[in-house]
Every structure is written in structure tokens, then in C-alpha cells.
Design a protein around this motif. Structure first.
Motif, PDB file in Angstrom:
ATOM      1  N   HIS A 173       8.540  -2.687  -6.753  1.00 34.29           N
ATOM      2  CA  HIS A 173       9.104  -3.799  -7.517  1.00 34.29           C
ATOM      3  C   HIS A 173      10.308  -4.441  -6.820  1.00 34.29           C
ATOM      4  CE1 HIS A 173      10.594  -5.475 -11.618  1.00 34.29           C
ATOM      5  NE2 HIS A 173       9.999  -6.385 -10.898  1.00 34.29           N
ATOM      6  N   PRO A 174      11.321  -3.680  -6.396  1.00 29.56           N
ATOM      7  CA  PRO A 174      12.434  -4.345  -5.701  1.00 29.56           C
ATOM      8  C   PRO A 174      12.035  -4.930  -4.344  1.00 29.56           C
ATOM      9  CG  PRO A 174      12.825  -1.980  -5.883  1.00 29.56           C
ATOM     10  CD  PRO A 174      11.601  -2.278  -6.652  1.00 29.56           C
ATOM     11  N   VAL A 175      11.102  -4.282  -3.656  1.00 33.19           N
ATOM     12  CA  VAL A 175      10.651  -4.815  -2.365  1.00 33.19           C
ATOM     13  C   VAL A 175       9.955  -6.156  -2.576  1.00 33.19           C
ATOM     14  CG1 VAL A 175       9.029  -4.415  -0.462  1.00 33.19           C
ATOM     15  CG2 VAL A 175      10.497  -2.562  -1.250  1.00 33.19           C
ATOM     16  N   LEU A 176       9.107  -6.233  -3.598  1.00 36.92           N
ATOM     17  CA  LEU A 176       8.411  -7.487  -3.900  1.00 36.92           C
ATOM     18  C   LEU A 176       9.402  -8.574  -4.319  1.00 36.92           C
ATOM     19  CD1 LEU A 176       5.710  -9.019  -4.374  1.00 36.92           C
ATOM     20  CD2 LEU A 176       5.848  -8.227  -6.733  1.00 36.92           C
ATOM     21  N   THR A 177      10.365  -8.238  -5.153  1.00 36.82           N
ATOM     22  CA  THR A 177      11.363  -9.213  -5.606  1.00 36.82           C
ATOM     23  C   THR A 177      12.138  -9.778  -4.428  1.00 36.82           C
ATOM     24  OG1 THR A 177      11.568  -8.017  -7.698  1.00 36.82           O
ATOM     25  CG2 THR A 177      13.339  -9.544  -7.137  1.00 36.82           C
ATOM     26  N   ARG A 178      12.599  -8.898  -3.544  1.00 37.83           N
ATOM     27  CA  ARG A 178      13.363  -9.339  -2.371  1.00 37.83           C
ATOM     28  C   ARG A 178      12.502 -10.235  -1.471  1.00 37.83           C
ATOM     29  NH1 ARG A 178      15.701  -4.938  -1.776  1.00 37.83           N
ATOM     30  NH2 ARG A 178      14.082  -3.824  -0.641  1.00 37.83           N
ATOM     31  N   PHE A 179      11.227  -9.848  -1.277  1.00 37.40           N
ATOM     32  CA  PHE A 179      10.338 -10.625  -0.410  1.00 37.40           C
ATOM     33  C   PHE A 179      10.075 -12.023  -0.979  1.00 37.40           C
ATOM     34  CE2 PHE A 179       5.929 -11.954   0.480  1.00 37.40           C
ATOM     35  CZ  PHE A 179       6.038 -12.178   1.834  1.00 37.40           C
ATOM     36  N   ILE A 180       9.770 -12.119  -2.269  1.00 34.84           N
ATOM     37  CA  ILE A 180       9.453 -13.420  -2.881  1.00 34.84           C
ATOM     38  C   ILE A 180      10.665 -14.335  -2.847  1.00 34.84           C
ATOM     39  CG2 ILE A 180       8.824 -14.576  -5.047  1.00 34.84           C
ATOM     40  CD1 ILE A 180       6.442 -13.234  -3.684  1.00 34.84           C
ATOM     41  N   LEU A 181      11.828 -13.822  -3.245  1.00 38.57           N
ATOM     42  CA  LEU A 181      13.027 -14.670  -3.289  1.00 38.57           C
ATOM     43  C   LEU A 181      13.470 -15.093  -1.890  1.00 38.57           C
ATOM     44  CD1 LEU A 181      15.020 -12.927  -6.150  1.00 38.57           C
ATOM     45  CD2 LEU A 181      13.606 -14.986  -6.261  1.00 38.57           C
ATOM     46  N   SER A 182      13.356 -14.202  -0.902  1.00 39.04           N
ATOM     47  CA  SER A 182      13.735 -14.584   0.467  1.00 39.04           C
ATOM     48  C   SER A 182      12.708 -15.548   1.068  1.00 39.04           C
ATOM     49  CB  SER A 182      13.900 -13.350   1.350  1.00 39.04           C
ATOM     50  OG  SER A 182      12.670 -12.692   1.517  1.00 39.04           O
TER      51      SER A 182
ATOM     52  N   HIS B 268       0.835  -1.215   0.000  1.00 44.54           N
ATOM     53  CA  HIS B 268       0.000   0.000   0.000  1.00 44.54           C
ATOM     54  C   HIS B 268       0.861   1.253   0.000  1.00 44.54           C
ATOM     55  CE1 HIS B 268      -3.583  -2.258   1.554  1.00 44.54           C
ATOM     56  NE2 HIS B 268      -4.147  -1.419   0.722  1.00 44.54           N
ATOM     57  N   GLY B 269       0.495   2.206  -0.828  1.00 47.16           N
ATOM     58  CA  GLY B 269       1.145   3.507  -0.810  1.00 47.16           C
ATOM     59  C   GLY B 269       2.514   3.569  -1.464  1.00 47.16           C
ATOM     60  N   MET B 270       3.019   2.454  -1.959  1.00 50.37           N
ATOM     61  CA  MET B 270       4.337   2.465  -2.591  1.00 50.37           C
ATOM     62  C   MET B 270       4.213   2.832  -4.063  1.00 50.37           C
ATOM     63  SD  MET B 270       6.383  -0.799  -1.161  1.00 50.37           S
ATOM     64  CE  MET B 270       6.507  -1.180   0.561  1.00 50.37           C
ATOM     65  N   THR B 271       5.254   3.444  -4.581  1.00 50.34           N
ATOM     66  CA  THR B 271       5.309   3.712  -6.010  1.00 50.34           C
ATOM     67  C   THR B 271       5.780   2.454  -6.724  1.00 50.34           C
ATOM     68  OG1 THR B 271       7.592   4.458  -5.904  1.00 50.34           O
ATOM     69  CG2 THR B 271       5.867   6.142  -5.604  1.00 50.34           C
ATOM     70  N   LEU B 272       5.650   2.443  -8.046  1.00 47.99           N
ATOM     71  CA  LEU B 272       6.109   1.283  -8.814  1.00 47.99           C
ATOM     72  C   LEU B 272       7.606   1.069  -8.635  1.00 47.99           C
ATOM     73  CD1 LEU B 272       4.167   1.734 -12.169  1.00 47.99           C
ATOM     74  CD2 LEU B 272       3.755   0.055 -10.383  1.00 47.99           C
ATOM     75  N   ASP B 273       8.380   2.167  -8.617  1.00 48.23           N
ATOM     76  CA  ASP B 273       9.831   2.055  -8.480  1.00 48.23           C
ATOM     77  C   ASP B 273      10.237   1.481  -7.131  1.00 48.23           C
ATOM     78  OD1 ASP B 273      10.120   3.126 -10.996  1.00 48.23           O
ATOM     79  OD2 ASP B 273      10.378   5.184 -10.265  1.00 48.23           O
ATOM     80  N   ARG B 274       9.483   1.744  -6.104  1.00 50.26           N
ATOM     81  CA  ARG B 274       9.810   1.227  -4.767  1.00 50.26           C
ATOM     82  C   ARG B 274       9.241  -0.178  -4.570  1.00 50.26           C
ATOM     83  NH1 ARG B 274      10.967   0.650   0.076  1.00 50.26           N
ATOM     84  NH2 ARG B 274       9.998   1.328   1.995  1.00 50.26           N
TER      85      ARG B 274
END
Length: 185
Positions: free
Chosen positions: A103-112, A95-101
Motif C-alpha cells: 500500500h505505501p509503495v503503491l501510494t508513493r509510486f502513483i503520487l510521484s 509481486h510477493g509484497m504483503t498488504l502492509d508493504r
């Protein structure tokens, strides 16, 4: 509710309005009422569910823009997941995040999450804000809700993700996704 009778003055007023009204014409042809649609009948003994017809003038809903995937996971677990009976082992709120913020947060979360052995995680995107400008071209809402499934289907996340589905209402409904991850090899 009791209906009252119209007075003579109201009836006369209505007749004057009807006399002055002009019939609408489309492309030079007077409009005619459309024929009633014929109901689709199922063969005897079968109930055929009717799919809702999409309105061509309306923008596609975000849930329709994501193509339904064939079930890749265990069907029994898939059914439990769709009914909200499987409890996600992890969750992230974008919620409230921009696309630029986001995408890397989601990538890090899924891979971890995959590296730590989790199988089912919940990604909360929110439904999106209603646009203040209601101009002639409708603007679809929920930029994260539209982009997260695309990100999950592209490398490097595609190798970690087995199944992506909209969440049950108890876990966020249209504003969240279940992400079922592959086992670590």
C-alpha cells in the motif's frame, strides 16, 4: 475410433447394476431433467451478444468485484489502451509484497508518477497463488489484485487517478491494471 460390441457377460452385468441402483431424490421429490433453455433471439437484423450467466455457487472473480467505471478519459485513448496499443510510461511490480508493504509503495509510486507528468502507468499485482487448503468454502485468490483497485479509489490516490482498467494480455492481463492519471494542475 472403432467401437466394439459388448459381450453378453458385460450386458448382463450392466442389467444387474441397473436393477440395484436407486434413483436420487431431492427434498423427497424424484429428480426430473430440467427443460432445455430457450435461446434468446434478437430482433431481425440484430445480433444480440449474450452475457455469460454467473454461477451463484462459484466465488466472484476479482475482475467482477471491481465495478466497471464509466469512461472518464478520452474515448479514443481508452480504446487504444484497452487494445494494448498505448505504452505505459511507468510500471510497478507488487509481486510477493504483503498488504502492509504494498500500500505505501503503491501510494508513493502513483503520487510521484503524477508529479513527474506521467499519464499512463502499469500496476502489476499478479494473479495470486492457489490456496493449498481446498476446503468447503472457496478462498478467492489474489489479495493484491482485489485490494489495489480499492486503494486507487480512496484518498489520497483518488485525486490523482482518472481511470483504472484491467491490462491488455500483452501487459499482464488479469494480473495487472492500467492506471490513467490526471494532469498536474
Amino acid at each position: 475410433m472403432v467401437r466394439r460390441k459388448l459381450t453378453d457377460e458385460e450386458i448382463n452385468l450392466w442389467h444387474r447394476v441397473v436393477e440395484r441402483a436407486e434413483r436420487l431424490h431431492v427434498n423427497g421429490n424424484p429428480t426430473r431433467p430440467l427443460p432445455k433453455p430457450k435461446p434468446n433471439r434478437a430482433p431481425a437484423g440484430q445480433d444480440a451478444p449474450q452475457a455469460p450467466r454467473p454461477n451463484p455457487a462459484a466465488p466472484p472473480s476479482p475482475s467482477l468485484t471491481v465495478k466497471p467505471q464509466p469512461v472518464q478519459m478520452d474515448r479514443k485513448a481508452f480504446g487504444r489502451m484497452k487494445r494494448g496499443k498505448l505504452v505505459p510510461e511507468g510500471r510497478i511490480d507488487l509481486h510477493g509484497m504483503t498488504l502492509d508493504r504494498a500500500h505505501p509503495v503503491l501510494t508513493r509510486f502513483i503520487l510521484s508518477s503524477q508529479a513527474s507528468g506521467r499519464r499512463l502507468v502499469l500496476v502489476i499485482t499478479g494473479k495470486g497463488k492457489e490456496s493449498k487448503d481446498q476446503g468447503p468454502i472457496p478462498v478467492p485468490r489474489g489479495i493484491l489484485r482485489r485490494n489495489v483497485p480499492l486503494w486507487l479509489s480512496m484518498p489520497p490516490l483518488a485525486q490523482a487517478v482518472l481511470q483504472v482498467e484491467s491490462a491488455h494480455i500483452s501487459h499482464g492481463g488479469e494480473g495487472a491494471f492500467y492506471v490513467y492519471l490526471r494532469k498536474v494542475r
